[in-house]
Design a protein around this motif. Structure first.
Motif, short mmCIF file in Angstrom:
data_model
loop_
_atom_site.label_atom_id
_atom_site.label_comp_id
_atom_site.label_asym_id
_atom_site.label_seq_id
_atom_site.Cartn_x
_atom_site.Cartn_y
_atom_site.Cartn_z
N PHE A 25 0.83 -1.21 0.00
CA PHE A 25 0.00 0.00 0.00
C PHE A 25 0.87 1.26 0.00
O PHE A 25 0.63 2.21 -0.75
CB PHE A 25 -0.93 -0.05 1.23
CG PHE A 25 -1.45 1.27 1.70
CD1 PHE A 25 -2.51 1.88 1.05
CD2 PHE A 25 -0.89 1.89 2.81
CE1 PHE A 25 -3.00 3.11 1.50
CE2 PHE A 25 -1.37 3.12 3.25
CZ PHE A 25 -2.42 3.73 2.60
N VAL A 26 1.93 1.26 0.83
CA VAL A 26 2.83 2.42 0.91
C VAL A 26 3.55 2.62 -0.43
O VAL A 26 3.64 3.75 -0.94
CB VAL A 26 3.86 2.25 2.06
CG1 VAL A 26 4.95 3.33 1.99
CG2 VAL A 26 3.15 2.30 3.41
N ARG A 29 1.16 4.13 -2.94
CA ARG A 29 0.95 5.55 -2.68
C ARG A 29 2.14 6.40 -3.12
O ARG A 29 1.98 7.40 -3.83
CB ARG A 29 0.73 5.77 -1.17
CG ARG A 29 -0.67 5.40 -0.70
CD ARG A 29 -1.56 6.61 -0.77
NE ARG A 29 -2.96 6.22 -0.76
CZ ARG A 29 -3.77 6.43 0.28
NH1 ARG A 29 -3.31 6.96 1.38
NH2 ARG A 29 -5.03 6.09 0.19
N LEU A 30 3.35 6.01 -2.67
CA LEU A 30 4.53 6.83 -2.94
C LEU A 30 4.88 6.83 -4.42
O LEU A 30 5.23 7.88 -4.98
CB LEU A 30 5.72 6.34 -2.10
CG LEU A 30 5.56 6.49 -0.58
CD1 LEU A 30 6.80 5.99 0.14
CD2 LEU A 30 5.28 7.95 -0.19
N HIS A 82 4.02 0.60 -9.47
CA HIS A 82 2.62 1.06 -9.42
C HIS A 82 1.74 0.14 -10.26
O HIS A 82 0.62 -0.19 -9.86
CB HIS A 82 2.53 2.51 -9.91
CG HIS A 82 1.30 3.23 -9.47
ND1 HIS A 82 1.12 3.69 -8.17
CD2 HIS A 82 0.17 3.56 -10.13
CE1 HIS A 82 -0.06 4.26 -8.08
NE2 HIS A 82 -0.68 4.20 -9.25
N VAL B 76 -5.32 10.38 -1.70
CA VAL B 76 -4.13 10.61 -0.87
C VAL B 76 -4.29 11.91 -0.07
O VAL B 76 -3.99 11.96 1.13
CB VAL B 76 -2.85 10.66 -1.73
CG1 VAL B 76 -1.63 10.93 -0.85
CG2 VAL B 76 -2.65 9.36 -2.48
N TRP B 80 -4.19 11.20 3.76
CA TRP B 80 -2.89 11.54 4.37
C TRP B 80 -2.77 13.04 4.69
O TRP B 80 -1.98 13.42 5.54
CB TRP B 80 -1.72 11.14 3.44
CG TRP B 80 -1.36 9.68 3.55
CD1 TRP B 80 -1.99 8.75 4.32
CD2 TRP B 80 -0.28 9.01 2.89
NE1 TRP B 80 -1.37 7.53 4.16
CE2 TRP B 80 -0.33 7.65 3.30
CE3 TRP B 80 0.70 9.41 1.99
CZ2 TRP B 80 0.58 6.70 2.83
CZ3 TRP B 80 1.60 8.46 1.53
CH2 TRP B 80 1.55 7.12 1.95
#
Lengths: 124, 113
Positions: A25-26, A29-30, A82, B76, B80
């Motif tokens: 998940f991280v 996102r990144l 991704h 996001v 976040w």
């Protein structure tokens, strides 16, 4: 009672973050944030083609510096990560969640992403 | 935002993801092939001008990205950044238009001009 519930919630939070799915998940996102930031720059770079072959070639010459190639490889890794993480997520959402296969699916997604980035890095 | 609108945004995010999954695979394969040959402007423009399939493919790619990226950012920013509401949605719509216009301009430059 409330304190117990809060402790349990914190414990669950830590446990959730120990699962590979949290790190998938991280990464999702990144890599998504990096790609969203890069896209306008990418389109600007490609629009050099409107100025003719010379203009585009001038830009491509600048990209042949080693640090630019390292940056490009990082972006290819972000794109591949991704993609792989996203395809796994689509499978989870549309085909079905099977807890026992998730760690393998995440490992495969990671391997595919790294393999694609290496393939790019070795040829660039 | 109503539940119905949120549901449609979720559908748009997933539908664009499915299109982009295929497009990104083609893009990655093309990039690796191109850098292997030695990336020059002449070779790149020649390849991109060889078939009308390329402008069509990249236009679909850009449209998918212009839908997918702002919707991803929206989630996001909400989760976040604790940022949501009309101002955020207007800014994200502007980002979508920026991606669409600059992306299609680049596609035209590389494949048709």
């Amino acid at each position: 009672m409330i304190a117990n519930a809060m402790t349990a919630a914190r414990r669950n939070d830590v446990r959730a973050r120990e699962h590979p799915a949290y790190w998938a998940f991280v990464v999702m996102r990144l890599s998504g944030l990096a790609l969203a930031a890069f896209l306008p720059v990418h389109f600007w770079a490609l629009s050099h083609a409107l100025g003719g072959v010379g203009s585009l070639e001038g830009f491509l010459a600048w990209t042949r510096q080693p640090w630019v190639k390292i940056g490009e490889t990082a972006l290819v890794l972000a794109l591949a990560a991704h993609l792989a993480a996203g395809v796994r997520l689509l499978f989870v959402e549309f085909v079905g969640w099977r807890a026992e296969t998730q760690k393998s699916a995440i490992a495969i997604a990671g391997a595919v992403a790294i393999a694609l980035a290496l393939l790019f890095a070795l040829n660039v | 935002m109503s539940a119905r609108s949120s549901a449609w945004l979720w559908v748009a995010q997933r539908a664009s993801a499915m299109v982009l999954a295929a497009a990104v695979l083609v893009h990655l394969a093309t990039m690796i092939y191109a850098v292997r040959q030695g990336l020059t402007a002449t070779a790149m423009l020649e390849r991109a001008h060889a078939s009308l399939a390329w402008p069509v493919f990249y236009a679909v790619f850009v449209i998918g990205v212009a839908i997918h990226a702002p919707l991803g950012l929206r989630v996001v920013l909400d989760e976040w950044g604790d940022l949501r509401g009309r101002v955020v949605d207007v800014a994200l719509a502007a980002f979508a238009v920026l991606l669409l216009v600059s992306g299609l301009r680049a596609v035209y430059g590389v494949t048709l001009a």
